[in-house]
Design a protein around this motif. Structure first.
Motif, PDB file in Angstrom:
ATOM      1  N   GLY A 132       0.921  -1.068   0.000  1.00  0.00           N
ATOM      2  CA  GLY A 132       0.037   0.163  -0.106  1.00  0.00           C
ATOM      3  C   GLY A 132       0.836   1.365   0.096  1.00  0.00           C
ATOM      4  O   GLY A 132       0.228   2.249   0.029  1.00  0.00           O
ATOM      5  N   LEU A 133       2.114   1.129  -0.235  1.00  0.00           N
ATOM      6  CA  LEU A 133       2.915   2.281  -0.158  1.00  0.00           C
ATOM      7  C   LEU A 133       3.615   2.591  -1.725  1.00  0.00           C
ATOM      8  O   LEU A 133       4.650   3.483  -1.331  1.00  0.00           O
ATOM      9  CB  LEU A 133       3.937   2.226   0.938  1.00  0.00           C
ATOM     10  N   ALA A 134       3.332   2.094  -2.529  1.00  0.00           N
ATOM     11  CA  ALA A 134       3.778   2.371  -3.992  1.00  0.00           C
ATOM     12  C   ALA A 134       5.444   1.947  -3.848  1.00  0.00           C
ATOM     13  O   ALA A 134       6.202   2.569  -4.510  1.00  0.00           O
ATOM     14  CB  ALA A 134       3.832   3.878  -4.029  1.00  0.00           C
ATOM     15  N   GLY A 135       5.805   0.824  -3.132  1.00  0.00           N
ATOM     16  CA  GLY A 135       6.952   0.328  -3.235  1.00  0.00           C
ATOM     17  C   GLY A 135       7.899   0.576  -2.058  1.00  0.00           C
ATOM     18  O   GLY A 135       8.757   0.189  -1.752  1.00  0.00           O
ATOM     19  N   LYS A 136       7.449   2.064  -1.441  1.00  0.00           N
ATOM     20  CA  LYS A 136       8.290   2.368  -0.311  1.00  0.00           C
ATOM     21  C   LYS A 136       8.084   1.538   1.013  1.00  0.00           C
ATOM     22  O   LYS A 136       7.042   1.029   1.040  1.00  0.00           O
ATOM     23  CB  LYS A 136       8.163   3.804  -0.226  1.00  0.00           C
ATOM     24  N   SER A 137       8.786   1.843   2.175  1.00  0.00           N
ATOM     25  CA  SER A 137       8.739   1.192   3.169  1.00  0.00           C
ATOM     26  C   SER A 137       9.157   2.369   4.436  1.00  0.00           C
ATOM     27  O   SER A 137       9.887   3.146   4.114  1.00  0.00           O
ATOM     28  CB  SER A 137       9.523  -0.180   3.373  1.00  0.00           C
ATOM     29  N   PHE A 138       8.762   2.021   5.356  1.00  0.00           N
ATOM     30  CA  PHE A 138       9.246   2.879   6.494  1.00  0.00           C
ATOM     31  C   PHE A 138       9.222   2.105   7.851  1.00  0.00           C
ATOM     32  O   PHE A 138       8.691   1.206   8.310  1.00  0.00           O
ATOM     33  CB  PHE A 138       8.259   3.952   6.802  1.00  0.00           C
ATOM     34  N   VAL A 139      10.104   2.990   8.863  1.00  0.00           N
ATOM     35  CA  VAL A 139      10.331   2.336  10.316  1.00  0.00           C
ATOM     36  C   VAL A 139      10.094   3.202  11.301  1.00  0.00           C
ATOM     37  O   VAL A 139      10.158   4.795  10.844  1.00  0.00           O
ATOM     38  CB  VAL A 139      11.643   1.847  10.506  1.00  0.00           C
ATOM     39  N   THR A 140       9.177   3.160  12.145  1.00  0.00           N
ATOM     40  CA  THR A 140       8.939   3.757  13.308  1.00  0.00           C
ATOM     41  C   THR A 140       9.563   3.729  14.406  1.00  0.00           C
ATOM     42  O   THR A 140       9.682   2.319  14.817  1.00  0.00           O
ATOM     43  CB  THR A 140       7.363   4.312  13.576  1.00  0.00           C
ATOM     44  N   MET A 141      10.047   4.723  15.309  1.00  0.00           N
ATOM     45  CA  MET A 141      10.801   4.180  16.320  1.00  0.00           C
ATOM     46  C   MET A 141      10.574   5.339  17.953  1.00  0.00           C
ATOM     47  O   MET A 141      10.076   6.533  17.274  1.00  0.00           O
ATOM     48  CB  MET A 141      12.041   4.104  16.424  1.00  0.00           C
ATOM     49  N   THR A 142      10.666   5.061  18.873  1.00  0.00           N
ATOM     50  CA  THR A 142      10.457   5.876  19.924  1.00  0.00           C
ATOM     51  C   THR A 142      11.483   5.814  21.071  1.00  0.00           C
ATOM     52  O   THR A 142      12.289   4.655  21.115  1.00  0.00           O
ATOM     53  CB  THR A 142       8.885   5.913  20.663  1.00  0.00           C
ATOM     54  N   GLY A 143      11.567   6.802  21.641  1.00  0.00           N
ATOM     55  CA  GLY A 143      12.499   7.054  22.986  1.00  0.00           C
ATOM     56  C   GLY A 143      12.651   8.520  23.434  1.00  0.00           C
ATOM     57  O   GLY A 143      11.791   9.242  22.713  1.00  0.00           O
ATOM     58  N   ASP A 144      13.629   8.786  24.144  1.00  0.00           N
ATOM     59  CA  ASP A 144      13.814  10.237  24.280  1.00  0.00           C
ATOM     60  C   ASP A 144      14.323  11.073  22.910  1.00  0.00           C
ATOM     61  O   ASP A 144      14.817  10.363  22.034  1.00  0.00           O
ATOM     62  CB  ASP A 144      14.657  10.536  25.450  1.00  0.00           C
ATOM     63  N   VAL A 145      14.100  12.173  23.126  1.00  0.00           N
ATOM     64  CA  VAL A 145      14.190  12.983  21.826  1.00  0.00           C
ATOM     65  C   VAL A 145      15.939  12.781  21.324  1.00  0.00           C
ATOM     66  O   VAL A 145      16.242  12.582  20.166  1.00  0.00           O
ATOM     67  CB  VAL A 145      14.071  14.428  22.070  1.00  0.00           C
ATOM     68  N   ALA A 146      16.896  12.735  22.276  1.00  0.00           N
ATOM     69  CA  ALA A 146      18.271  12.851  21.829  1.00  0.00           C
ATOM     70  C   ALA A 146      18.187  11.534  21.264  1.00  0.00           C
ATOM     71  O   ALA A 146      19.259  11.254  20.349  1.00  0.00           O
ATOM     72  CB  ALA A 146      19.124  12.832  23.175  1.00  0.00           C
ATOM     73  N   SER A 147      17.928  10.383  21.876  1.00  0.00           N
ATOM     74  CA  SER A 147      18.167   8.815  21.265  1.00  0.00           C
ATOM     75  C   SER A 147      17.420   8.550  20.063  1.00  0.00           C
ATOM     76  O   SER A 147      17.963   8.184  19.328  1.00  0.00           O
ATOM     77  CB  SER A 147      17.437   7.872  22.200  1.00  0.00           C
ATOM     78  N   VAL A 148      16.302   9.163  19.893  1.00  0.00           N
ATOM     79  CA  VAL A 148      15.642   9.081  18.751  1.00  0.00           C
ATOM     80  C   VAL A 148      16.442  10.007  17.487  1.00  0.00           C
ATOM     81  O   VAL A 148      16.352   9.427  16.469  1.00  0.00           O
ATOM     82  CB  VAL A 148      14.015   9.593  18.788  1.00  0.00           C
ATOM     83  N   ASN A 149      16.740  11.100  17.739  1.00  0.00           N
ATOM     84  CA  ASN A 149      17.670  11.953  16.764  1.00  0.00           C
ATOM     85  C   ASN A 149      18.864  11.090  16.231  1.00  0.00           C
ATOM     86  O   ASN A 149      19.346  10.876  15.226  1.00  0.00           O
ATOM     87  CB  ASN A 149      17.996  13.356  17.407  1.00  0.00           C
ATOM     88  N   SER A 150      19.480  10.603  17.325  1.00  0.00           N
ATOM     89  CA  SER A 150      20.888   9.728  17.006  1.00  0.00           C
ATOM     90  C   SER A 150      20.685   8.710  16.074  1.00  0.00           C
ATOM     91  O   SER A 150      21.069   8.058  15.069  1.00  0.00           O
ATOM     92  CB  SER A 150      21.621   9.474  18.309  1.00  0.00           C
TER      93      SER A 150
END
Length: 183
Positions: A132-150
């Motif tokens: 359903g994404l026209a061939g693309k994929s994605f990953v989502t993640m969570t944590g504190d802002v600094a950890s997610v940024n890095s």
């Protein structure tokens, strides 16, 4: 199932994908983790086993797949959060900052997710394959802002030449409505 080494071949043909899956399993002592169609008309094969067997199996898959191979990888020591995120069995305690990496292939998204998870203290929420994404994929993640940024930065770099990365973002404080859609 505790996996250490995984390999993947992504193809732009369902029929050829099924053939490749069969040949990969016969080529070496590996176990099939996933073999299924993904959108648009692509097929993904993911296997596990010891490093040598996985490498041999992926080489066979790439050879048999020929021009139909879109992307591939071998990850010798995959992060333990990758397969649950791929199969929709992740349990995150809560969503703090939200990181998203969107790629042009499923294989490159799994590489991004693995690199992101290994680089920081984040929980992978989901690896959404190309359906359903026209061939693309994605990953989502969570944590504190600094950890997610890095982790997002490391995930983008982790794709390497497999890419390209289509887009990525860090949302420091997502709304409750968005969080509810993600869980």
């Amino acid at each position: 199932m505790k996996l250490r080494t995984i390999g993947c071949v992504e193809l732009n043909s369902v029929a050829q994908g099924m053939h490749v899956a069969d040949e990969m399993i016969k080529a070496a002592e590996v176990k099939l983790v996933m073999a299924r169609p993904i959108c648009p008309g692509r097929y993904i094969v993911i296997i596990t086993g010891d490093v040598g067997a996985v490498k041999s199996s992926v080489e066979t898959g790439c050879y048999i797949g020929g021009d139909m191979v879109v992307d591939w990888f071998v990850i010798p020591s995959v992060h333990p959060d990758v397969v649950p995120a791929l199969t929709g069995t992740t349990v995150a305690p809560r969503i703090d900052a939200l990181g998203v990496i969107e790629t042009c292939t499923t294989a490159s998204c799994i590489l991004a997710a693995d690199a992101a998870a290994k680089s920081g203290s984040v929980y992978l929420l989901e690896i959404r394959t190309a359906s359903g994404l026209a061939g693309k994929s994605f990953v989502t993640m969570t944590g504190d802002v600094a950890s997610v940024n890095s982790s997002v930065e490391a995930g983008v770099k982790g794709v390497g030449e497999a890419g390209p990365v289509h887009s990525h973002v860090v949302i420091p404080s997502p709304s409750e409505e968005l969080k509810n859609q993600l869980l």
